[in-house]
Motif scaffolding. Structure first.
Motif, PDB file in Angstrom:
ATOM      1  N   PHE A 111     -39.281  49.397 -25.456  1.00 20.69           N
ATOM      2  CA  PHE A 111     -40.080  48.780 -24.398  1.00 20.69           C
ATOM      3  C   PHE A 111     -40.457  49.803 -23.329  1.00 20.69           C
ATOM      4  CE2 PHE A 111     -39.850  46.135 -20.354  1.00 20.69           C
ATOM      5  CZ  PHE A 111     -41.135  45.625 -20.465  1.00 20.69           C
ATOM      6  N   GLU A 112     -39.521  50.683 -22.983  1.00 24.52           N
ATOM      7  CA  GLU A 112     -39.799  51.716 -21.971  1.00 24.52           C
ATOM      8  C   GLU A 112     -40.902  52.671 -22.407  1.00 24.52           C
ATOM      9  OE1 GLU A 112     -36.562  53.036 -18.986  1.00 24.52           O
ATOM     10  OE2 GLU A 112     -35.656  53.172 -20.973  1.00 24.52           O
ATOM     11  N   ARG A 113     -41.084  52.820 -23.701  1.00 17.13           N
ATOM     12  CA  ARG A 113     -42.099  53.749 -24.206  1.00 17.13           C
ATOM     13  C   ARG A 113     -43.473  53.105 -24.326  1.00 17.13           C
ATOM     14  NH1 ARG A 113     -37.737  55.008 -27.799  1.00 17.13           N
ATOM     15  NH2 ARG A 113     -38.750  53.817 -29.464  1.00 17.13           N
ATOM     16  N   THR A 114     -43.581  51.795 -24.109  1.00 16.88           N
ATOM     17  CA  THR A 114     -44.853  51.106 -24.286  1.00 16.88           C
ATOM     18  C   THR A 114     -45.703  51.224 -23.032  1.00 16.88           C
ATOM     19  OG1 THR A 114     -44.024  48.982 -23.464  1.00 16.88           O
ATOM     20  CG2 THR A 114     -43.780  49.426 -25.820  1.00 16.88           C
ATOM     21  N   ASP A 115     -46.990  50.944 -23.179  1.00 13.34           N
ATOM     22  CA  ASP A 115     -47.916  50.903 -22.048  1.00 13.34           C
ATOM     23  C   ASP A 115     -47.983  49.494 -21.497  1.00 13.34           C
ATOM     24  OD1 ASP A 115     -48.543  53.554 -22.286  1.00 13.34           O
ATOM     25  OD2 ASP A 115     -50.275  53.200 -23.580  1.00 13.34           O
ATOM     26  N   ALA A 116     -48.047  49.385 -20.182  1.00 14.13           N
ATOM     27  CA  ALA A 116     -48.171  48.075 -19.543  1.00 14.13           C
ATOM     28  C   ALA A 116     -49.586  47.520 -19.686  1.00 14.13           C
ATOM     29  CB  ALA A 116     -47.800  48.169 -18.070  1.00 14.13           C
ATOM     30  N   GLY A 117     -50.541  48.357 -19.986  1.00 15.99           N
ATOM     31  CA  GLY A 117     -51.933  47.923 -20.119  1.00 15.99           C
ATOM     32  C   GLY A 117     -52.837  49.121 -19.938  1.00 15.99           C
ATOM     33  N   ALA A 118     -54.102  48.922 -20.122  1.00 17.49           N
ATOM     34  CA  ALA A 118     -55.050  50.025 -20.031  1.00 17.49           C
ATOM     35  C   ALA A 118     -54.963  50.710 -18.677  1.00 17.49           C
ATOM     36  CB  ALA A 118     -56.461  49.509 -20.265  1.00 17.49           C
ATOM     37  N   GLY A 119     -54.578  51.972 -18.688  1.00 15.48           N
ATOM     38  CA  GLY A 119     -54.510  52.754 -17.462  1.00 15.48           C
ATOM     39  C   GLY A 119     -53.339  52.429 -16.564  1.00 15.48           C
ATOM     40  N   ALA A 120     -52.434  51.556 -17.017  1.00 15.39           N
ATOM     41  CA  ALA A 120     -51.340  51.128 -16.147  1.00 15.39           C
ATOM     42  C   ALA A 120     -50.063  51.926 -16.377  1.00 15.39           C
ATOM     43  CB  ALA A 120     -51.057  49.637 -16.353  1.00 15.39           C
ATOM     44  N   GLY A 121     -50.028  52.745 -17.391  1.00 17.89           N
ATOM     45  CA  GLY A 121     -48.840  53.538 -17.664  1.00 17.89           C
ATOM     46  C   GLY A 121     -47.723  52.701 -18.249  1.00 17.89           C
ATOM     47  N   SER A 122     -46.484  53.177 -18.115  1.00 19.02           N
ATOM     48  CA  SER A 122     -45.330  52.496 -18.685  1.00 19.02           C
ATOM     49  C   SER A 122     -45.138  51.118 -18.069  1.00 19.02           C
ATOM     50  CB  SER A 122     -44.065  53.330 -18.473  1.00 19.02           C
ATOM     51  OG  SER A 122     -42.924  52.605 -18.878  1.00 19.02           O
ATOM     52  N   ALA A 123     -44.626  50.198 -18.890  1.00 19.46           N
ATOM     53  CA  ALA A 123     -44.316  48.859 -18.386  1.00 19.46           C
ATOM     54  C   ALA A 123     -43.096  48.869 -17.483  1.00 19.46           C
ATOM     55  CB  ALA A 123     -44.082  47.913 -19.564  1.00 19.46           C
ATOM     56  N   VAL A 124     -42.327  49.957 -17.493  1.00 12.74           N
ATOM     57  CA  VAL A 124     -41.078  50.041 -16.743  1.00 12.74           C
ATOM     58  C   VAL A 124     -41.177  51.133 -15.681  1.00 12.74           C
ATOM     59  CG1 VAL A 124     -38.584  50.396 -16.885  1.00 12.74           C
ATOM     60  CG2 VAL A 124     -39.795  49.327 -18.804  1.00 12.74           C
ATOM     61  N   ARG A 125     -40.897  50.768 -14.432  1.00 12.84           N
ATOM     62  CA  ARG A 125     -40.841  51.742 -13.345  1.00 12.84           C
ATOM     63  C   ARG A 125     -39.387  52.126 -13.126  1.00 12.84           C
ATOM     64  NH1 ARG A 125     -44.793  50.287  -8.391  1.00 12.84           N
ATOM     65  NH2 ARG A 125     -44.228  52.467  -7.981  1.00 12.84           N
ATOM     66  N   THR A 126     -39.111  53.413 -13.015  1.00 14.81           N
ATOM     67  CA  THR A 126     -37.745  53.915 -12.885  1.00 14.81           C
ATOM     68  C   THR A 126     -37.604  54.715 -11.597  1.00 14.81           C
ATOM     69  OG1 THR A 126     -37.579  54.077 -15.297  1.00 14.81           O
ATOM     70  CG2 THR A 126     -35.923  55.250 -14.018  1.00 14.81           C
ATOM     71  N   GLY A 127     -36.479  54.528 -10.912  1.00  9.94           N
ATOM     72  CA  GLY A 127     -36.223  55.266  -9.690  1.00  9.94           C
ATOM     73  C   GLY A 127     -34.766  55.131  -9.289  1.00  9.94           C
ATOM     74  N   SER A 128     -34.417  55.712  -8.150  1.00 13.21           N
ATOM     75  CA  SER A 128     -33.044  55.645  -7.645  1.00 13.21           C
ATOM     76  C   SER A 128     -32.940  54.560  -6.587  1.00 13.21           C
ATOM     77  CB  SER A 128     -32.638  56.987  -7.033  1.00 13.21           C
ATOM     78  OG  SER A 128     -32.576  57.994  -8.028  1.00 13.21           O
ATOM     79  N   VAL A 129     -31.877  53.779  -6.690  1.00  5.87           N
ATOM     80  CA  VAL A 129     -31.502  52.831  -5.633  1.00  5.87           C
ATOM     81  C   VAL A 129     -30.023  53.057  -5.377  1.00  5.87           C
ATOM     82  CG1 VAL A 129     -31.262  50.418  -4.952  1.00  5.87           C
ATOM     83  CG2 VAL A 129     -33.267  51.148  -6.275  1.00  5.87           C
ATOM     84  N   GLY A 130     -29.696  53.588  -4.203  1.00  5.09           N
ATOM     85  CA  GLY A 130     -28.347  54.059  -3.994  1.00  5.09           C
ATOM     86  C   GLY A 130     -28.096  55.216  -4.938  1.00  5.09           C
ATOM     87  N   SER A 131     -26.967  55.194  -5.613  1.00  5.94           N
ATOM     88  CA  SER A 131     -26.654  56.223  -6.617  1.00  5.94           C
ATOM     89  C   SER A 131     -27.036  55.787  -8.016  1.00  5.94           C
ATOM     90  CB  SER A 131     -25.155  56.542  -6.566  1.00  5.94           C
ATOM     91  OG  SER A 131     -24.787  57.042  -5.300  1.00  5.94           O
ATOM     92  N   ALA A 132     -27.626  54.610  -8.150  1.00  5.33           N
ATOM     93  CA  ALA A 132     -27.923  54.045  -9.463  1.00  5.33           C
ATOM     94  C   ALA A 132     -29.338  54.372  -9.928  1.00  5.33           C
ATOM     95  CB  ALA A 132     -27.752  52.527  -9.425  1.00  5.33           C
ATOM     96  N   VAL A 133     -29.494  54.467 -11.236  1.00  3.63           N
ATOM     97  CA  VAL A 133     -30.823  54.481 -11.843  1.00  3.63           C
ATOM     98  C   VAL A 133     -31.274  53.028 -11.938  1.00  3.63           C
ATOM     99  CG1 VAL A 133     -32.154  54.982 -13.920  1.00  3.63           C
ATOM    100  CG2 VAL A 133     -30.383  56.579 -13.150  1.00  3.63           C
ATOM    101  N   ALA A 134     -32.441  52.739 -11.388  1.00  3.25           N
ATOM    102  CA  ALA A 134     -32.958  51.372 -11.381  1.00  3.25           C
ATOM    103  C   ALA A 134     -34.218  51.290 -12.227  1.00  3.25           C
ATOM    104  CB  ALA A 134     -33.257  50.922  -9.957  1.00  3.25           C
ATOM    105  N   ARG A 135     -34.356  50.210 -12.954  1.00  5.92           N
ATOM    106  CA  ARG A 135     -35.546  49.947 -13.763  1.00  5.92           C
ATOM    107  C   ARG A 135     -36.160  48.632 -13.309  1.00  5.92           C
ATOM    108  NH1 ARG A 135     -31.820  52.275 -17.297  1.00  5.92           N
ATOM    109  NH2 ARG A 135     -32.642  54.023 -18.537  1.00  5.92           N
ATOM    110  N   LEU A 136     -37.463  48.645 -13.070  1.00  2.00           N
ATOM    111  CA  LEU A 136     -38.177  47.458 -12.597  1.00  2.00           C
ATOM    112  C   LEU A 136     -39.354  47.187 -13.519  1.00  2.00           C
ATOM    113  CD1 LEU A 136     -38.409  45.419 -10.101  1.00  2.00           C
ATOM    114  CD2 LEU A 136     -40.188  46.982  -9.286  1.00  2.00           C
ATOM    115  N   PHE A 137     -39.516  45.937 -13.927  1.00  9.57           N
ATOM    116  CA  PHE A 137     -40.613  45.584 -14.824  1.00  9.57           C
ATOM    117  C   PHE A 137     -40.934  44.110 -14.687  1.00  9.57           C
ATOM    118  CE2 PHE A 137     -36.517  45.868 -16.953  1.00  9.57           C
ATOM    119  CZ  PHE A 137     -36.358  44.623 -17.548  1.00  9.57           C
ATOM    120  N   ARG A 138     -42.079  43.734 -15.233  1.00 11.48           N
ATOM    121  CA  ARG A 138     -42.540  42.355 -15.173  1.00 11.48           C
ATOM    122  C   ARG A 138     -41.804  41.528 -16.238  1.00 11.48           C
ATOM    123  NH1 ARG A 138     -44.895  40.588 -10.915  1.00 11.48           N
ATOM    124  NH2 ARG A 138     -46.226  42.435 -10.898  1.00 11.48           N
ATOM    125  N   PHE A 139     -41.324  40.357 -15.832  1.00  9.48           N
ATOM    126  CA  PHE A 139     -40.605  39.471 -16.754  1.00  9.48           C
ATOM    127  C   PHE A 139     -41.460  39.147 -17.979  1.00  9.48           C
ATOM    128  CE2 PHE A 139     -38.860  35.704 -18.545  1.00  9.48           C
ATOM    129  CZ  PHE A 139     -37.515  35.687 -18.243  1.00  9.48           C
TER     130      PHE A 139
END
Length: 273
Positions: free
Chosen positions: A225-253
Motif C-alpha cells: 500500500f505504501e508503494r501505491t499512488d494515491a491518484g494522478a499527481g498525488a504521490g504516495s497514498a501514505v504520508r510519513t513523518g516524525s511525531v515525537g520520537s515515533a515514525v508516523a504514517r497518515l493516510f485516507r481510510f
C-alpha cells in the motif's frame, strides 16, 4: 537522555504531517515509540485533539479479547493448562461492560482516550471503538454485536466520513481499516465467536457467527500500500513523518480499505468458474 516532547510540539508535527482540522482520525499508537512526553499520555491525547480542532473527532480501538474463549489472547493464556485450570480461567472472565471494561491490549493511548471525560464507546463486546468529538455519538451508536469490523461497525462510518488513519509508531499489522476490506471480499469465510456478556440477567456466554478476521497478511499488504499512488499527481497514498520520537504514517481510510478489498479479493476471493 533526550529531552521530553511537549504537547504543542507534537500538535505542530501532526499538523505538518497532514492531520485535517475538523476531520475524523482513527489512531493506532505506541507510546513507547513516541518517547518521553511532558504530561505523559494525556498530553499526547491533547496534542491529537489540538491538531484536529474543536470540530474534529478522535477515534481509537477499545478491543477486549480478554473476555472471549475464542480469541488468540485466551488460547495463549490457557496453553498447557489442565481442563480444571482452564475452567477456572473461564469462570474468572468478567462480562463486557462498555462503561467499565478496560482494553489493556490496545495500549496506553487508547486507554487514555477511553477514560477521558466525554468519550463515547460502542457496545460491541469484543471490538468496541471509543471516540471523542462531535461525531462520537453517531460513530459509535450502531455497532451491531454480531459484526466485529464490517458494514455495521464504526469502520463503515469512518469510511463514509472520509476519515484519516494515523499509525503512530505502529505498523500496518494493526491497521483496522484493512479489516473492512475483509468484509468486502465476495463471500468471505465465517466462523463462530464466543464471549462473556451481561444482558441484565447475569453473566453468561454468548455465541455468534461473523467473518473470519486474519491480519497475518497486513504487514505485507501495508508495505505494498505504501508503494501505491494515491491518484494522478498525488504521490504516495501514505504520508510519513516524525511525531515525537515515533515514525508516523497518515493516510485516507477509504484508500486503505479499498486497497485491501482489491488485494484480498484477488487472494482470498472465490476461484473463477
Amino acid at each position: 537522555m533526550n529531552a521530553a516532547h511537549d504537547r504543542a510540539g507534537l500538535a505542530e508535527q501532526l499538523r505538518r504531517l497532514g492531520v485535517e482540522r475538523g476531520g475524523a482520525l482513527l489512531v493506532h499508537a505506541s507510546m513507547r515509540a513516541v518517547g518521553r512526553v511532558d504530561g505523559g499520555t494525556g498530553a499526547v491525547v491533547g496534542a491529537l485533539r489540538d491538531a484536529l480542532g474543536a470540530d474534529g473527532t478522535l477515534v481509537v480501538p477499545s478491543f477486549t479479547p480478554e473476555n472471549s474463549d475464542t480469541s488468540r489472547h485466551y488460547l495463549h493464556l490457557v496453553h498447557g493448562l489442565t481442563d480444571r485450570e482452564t475452567e477456572a480461567v473461564r469462570a474468572r472472565m468478567p462480562p463486557f461492560d462498555p462503561a467499565a471494561t478496560a482494553a489493556p491490549s490496545m495500549g496506553r493511548l487508547a486507554e487514555a482516550v477511553r477514560l477521558t471525560p466525554g468519550a463515547v464507546r460502542s457496545n460491541h463486546p469484543q471490538t468496541s471503538f471509543t471516540a471523542l468529538g462531535p461525531l462520537a455519538g453517531p460513530l459509535t451508536a450502531h455497532h451491531r454485536p454480531d459484526c466485529h469490523l464490517g458494514e455495521d461497525s464504526p469502520l463503515a462510518f469512518l469510511y463514509e466520513a472520509g476519515a484519516q488513519v494515523l499509525l503512530l509508531g505502529t505498523g500496518f499489522g494493526c491497521c483496522t481499516a484493512f479489516h473492512l476490506g475483509e468484509y468486502r471480499v465476495p463471500s468471505p469465510p465465517r466462523r463462530t465467536y464466543r464471549c462473556v456478556v451481561d444482558t441484565g440477567n447475569g453473566r453468561h456466554w454468548w455465541e455468534y457467527e461473523d467473518v473470519v478476521l486474519d491480519d497475518s497478511e497486513f504487514p505485507a499488504l501495508g508495505a505494498e500500500f505504501e508503494r501505491t499512488d494515491a491518484g494522478a499527481g498525488a504521490g504516495s497514498a501514505v504520508r510519513t513523518g516524525s511525531v515525537g520520537s515515533a515514525v508516523a504514517r497518515l493516510f485516507r481510510f477509504t484508500d486503505a480499505a479499498d486497497f485491501a478489498t482489491r488485494r484480498l479479493t484477488s487472494r482470498r476471493g472465490p476461484a473463477p468458474a
